[in-house]
Structure formats: structure tokens, C-alpha cells
Design an enzyme around this catalytic site. Sequence first.
Site, mmCIF file in Angstrom:
data_model
loop_
_atom_site.group_PDB
_atom_site.id
_atom_site.type_symbol
_atom_site.label_atom_id
_atom_site.label_comp_id
_atom_site.label_asym_id
_atom_site.label_seq_id
_atom_site.Cartn_x
_atom_site.Cartn_y
_atom_site.Cartn_z
ATOM 1 N N GLU A 1 14.471 11.995 52.152
ATOM 2 C CA GLU A 1 15.413 10.837 53.569
ATOM 3 C C GLU A 1 14.092 9.787 53.552
ATOM 4 O OE1 GLU A 1 17.294 11.827 56.835
ATOM 5 O OE2 GLU A 1 17.492 14.158 55.666
ATOM 6 N N GLU B 1 15.873 20.008 56.965
ATOM 7 C CA GLU B 1 14.565 19.427 57.796
ATOM 8 C C GLU B 1 14.765 21.559 58.983
ATOM 9 O OE1 GLU B 1 15.296 16.477 60.515
ATOM 10 O OE2 GLU B 1 14.935 15.633 59.066
HETATM 11 O O1 AHR Z 1 19.263 10.234 58.628
HETATM 12 C C1 AHR Z 1 19.685 10.738 59.496
HETATM 13 C C2 AHR Z 1 19.107 11.749 60.226
HETATM 14 O O2 AHR Z 1 17.795 12.002 60.126
HETATM 15 C C3 AHR Z 1 19.348 13.478 59.434
HETATM 16 O O3 AHR Z 1 20.410 13.438 59.353
HETATM 17 C C4 AHR Z 1 18.563 14.337 59.892
HETATM 18 O O4 AHR Z 1 17.671 14.791 58.601
HETATM 19 C C5 AHR Z 1 17.027 13.174 59.678
HETATM 20 O O5 AHR Z 1 16.414 13.618 60.710
#
Ligand code: AHR
Length: 499
Positions: free
Chosen positions: A294, A175
Site C-alpha cells: 500500500e 495491518e
Molecule cells: O487503503 C485504505 C486503507 O489504508 C487500507 O484498508 C488499510 O490497510 C490502510 O490503513
Amino acid sequence: MSTSNAQVFLDRNRTIAPISPLLFGGFAEHMGRCIYEGIYDPRSPHADERGFRTDVMEALRAQAYTVIRYPGGNFLSGYYWLDGIGPREQRPRRRELAWQSLETNQFGTNEFMEFCATINAAPMLGVNMGTGTIQSAADLVEYCNVAGGTRWSDLRARHGFAEPHNVRYWCVGNEMDGPWQIGHLDAVSYANKALEAAKMMKMQDPTIQTILCGSSNDRMPTYPEWDRTALEIAWEHMDYLSMHYYAGNAENDTDSYLASAVLFERYVDTLEGTLRYVKAKQRSKHDIYLSWDEWQVWYKGDPVQGNWTEAPHLAEEIYNLEDALVVAQWLNVFLRKSHVLKIACVAQIVNVISWLHTRPEGLLKHPSYYVFKLVSNLARGEALDVHVKAATIETKQHDAVPTLDVSASYNVETQEGAVFLVNRSQTESVTTDLVWQDGQALQVEEAWQLNGGDPKVANSWEAPEQVVPKAIPTPTVDAGRATLSLPPLSFTVLTTCPA
Ligand code: AHR
């Protein structure tokens, strides 16, 4: 309760693409109680000799995870991988800035490899593009993947791992478009750094596959320009573009929430278009696929800052039936987009934003745990291009959507198939005709259903089996047709085999 009718047309010759096994991946971050008290808890009566919780391992194995992404997440961008290797008593305790927690480093790269082997999943490692350098990224590849005879590979052997870990999948940062990210960069700066990191990493091991950070979600002001820019710079050295997305029902608008597949599909479609555009512009023969590394429901407001404690309770969401039905749609979208989506990792696999929670005495499984388990174990072979005719539901946020959200798979080798059906209506039962149009005789082997009437119904420590899938009578297939009734707010799975 009212009733409507629907038809689902299937043809085992009308395929989309092979379903990548890596779509059934998970994500484990040093955040909250995911690693400590989730995976690793040497004080637990459930711990094995390595400190892994055996009940958690069993639950994860049952979910048939194929790949696990590690160690973060936002954690990654401040992580020194050297902290997590070697004798445990020499590993530093650190203030972990992303989640304001205390990190003991008792679990690190080698323990993660052992964990992956225990649950039969491939490792997917992240390299730090926040505080980390391109050198430290390449060194980690050497530590993990070079057989021996060099500084970092010999160190691994001295740490008790003579054989290389052969990690194939590597995330080049996390990210990096987000201002919250440690070492956040603009798209050009990130892509130049990621390109140089990936170059060095692939010099260490040309067999690895690299994942470029895409946008953190489709609401970022820089989306999708970030993705286009980063892809144009780093195209030839990357194999996947990452996507992240967390869904939620903060407005308590369940009809709209249950139409979430619309958002998921649009996100994939936009990035697929971006990939095609950049490939054409580069006149490239190289392909890049999507890695949705994610994804999960996350909105209920549990704290995310640990107040400088070890293994704090962070983001421990309690999931209900409507959340499970959104997860089911997400998995349907993965199958429907299997031509471009090749990796997906649910965030996260235990305790943190997870459908699996630990207490010292045992485990609690939320409804979405079972949804994932059914799909990850049954979706095999190729995804089918299903045609659905159904009544629609008006929603405030996404116009009208069909009552049913459906995907299907068929494995030519075993001749086994599966159909996954969500009835997203809160009020209507849907009498559904399944029509197999290819003329090959088949029968329904098993049928499972998860429902509950109330979108907010959930499992709890006191009542852990309120919402679990139940076997239902298998419908008879007659001349390629079967009829079944799908209750409101339900997820139904059918498996098929030759008659
Ligand atoms: O999964 C929790 C967080 O969400 C992760 O660390 C990040 O990549 C995202 O913003």
C-alpha cells in the site's frame, strides 16, 4: 526564474538489480467506490456483459498493472470469503464494519479473478487474520488453487470455474499491528497465527508465496520492533514482508513534501537492515523481500466512514502536480531499491485514494495517473546505479536535498533504456548534462515531460488535461553526452536505443 546546473552519470554496466515486474502493482479494496462504481457497475452504459466498466478496464490496462491485491485492506479483517462466491442472489448483504458501509457481496473472489484476467494482471489475495481462522485461510487456498476432487475445489467448479485460479501471492492478514484493525493482535500473537496459517496454506499449495504483515507505517510506536519480532517467529514460512505508507502535505510545506523520497528510502533501508539482521540471527539460507503493498498520497480529508450506505464516496482525493512529483519519486525509489523491493501496489486503483475517478458518464485522470503509466510501461530490465551531482534545496523537515531525483533502467536484451528525472525545485530550471560513461553509442528515442509551474495545478472534470505529459524535442547525444533543461516542478522521461 533562476537556473542551476546538474550532471547525471549513467553506466549500463553499473546495475543495481533486475526490476521486478511486480513493482507495478495495484490494490483494490471493498471500500467506498473502488469495487462498486469503479470496477463493477452493471448499470453503467460502459459495463460489459459481466458488469465491468470497460472504460476503467482500458485505463487500467494502459497503466500496465502486473499484480492486483484484493480484497483489503481493513475490509479484509472482517471478511468471510464464502459471502462473495456462488449465485449472486444468494449472497448476503452485510454491515461492513471497517468502513461502516453496506456490502452487497455482488463482487467476490471469482469476479476478481475475471477482472485480473481482463487487465492481464496476476491476483494477490489476502486471508483474514482478524476474525478469520487458519482453517478458513487454508480453505480459500484450496478453493482457488486445487484442481478438483475435494470439497472446496469442487465447489469452485460448481460455481463455473473448472480450472484452478492458481493464485501465487497471498497476504497473511492486513495491518495487524494497528489498533484500528478488526482482531488486532500484538506482534507475537499475530506472528504465531500467521505462521500456522502460512504452514497450512503452503500444505495446500507449496508453490504459493506468502506476505507477512509488517508495520502499518514508520510512525507506529511498535515500528520496527513489530517487524523484527514477526520476522523472527515466521521467517521460514514467509517470502515477503509488507510495508504500507501514505504521504501528504498537510502542513502545506511543499519543499519538504517534494523531498519525500528521503522518507521512502529511509523506510526501505531500515527494513532491509531488519531483514538482514533476522536472517543472520536465524542462521537461515532463506530470503525475504519487501512488498510495499500500500503506497499513495492520502491526506486531504475526504470522509472514510460510509454511514451504512452502499458504495459511499470515501477518500476520493483530488491530486495535483506536487502529488504527481511525489509519486514520481516513489517510483524512482522503487527502482533504486530494486535489490530488496520486489512487489509494490498503489492504493488504490480507482476512485478510493486514486488517481482515476469515475462518474456515470466518464473518467477523470489525475496527473499521477500519467506518471505511473510512463514508468510502468518503460522501466524494464535492470535498475541502474545513477550518480547525480546537483545543487541542493534546504527543507524544514529533511535537511538539504538535491534538486533532482533520478532513476534509470536498461534492458540488455532489447538494448533499450529509460531515465526518469524529477526536478523538485519550485523556482529553478536545471540545465542537466546526462553522461553515459560506458562508451556504447546510443540515442534518445522519445522524451516526455509533465510540468505546470504551480504545485497545486490539477486536472478537473471541466479541464481534464491541465497537467498531462507532453512529448518534448529529443536531445542529441554526442560522445555519450546530452543536455536538456528541466523546468521547475517537472517530471521528465527519456527513452534510449542504440544509435
Ligand atoms: O487503503 C485504505 C486503507 O489504508 C487500507 O484498508 C488499510 O490497510 C490502510 O490503513
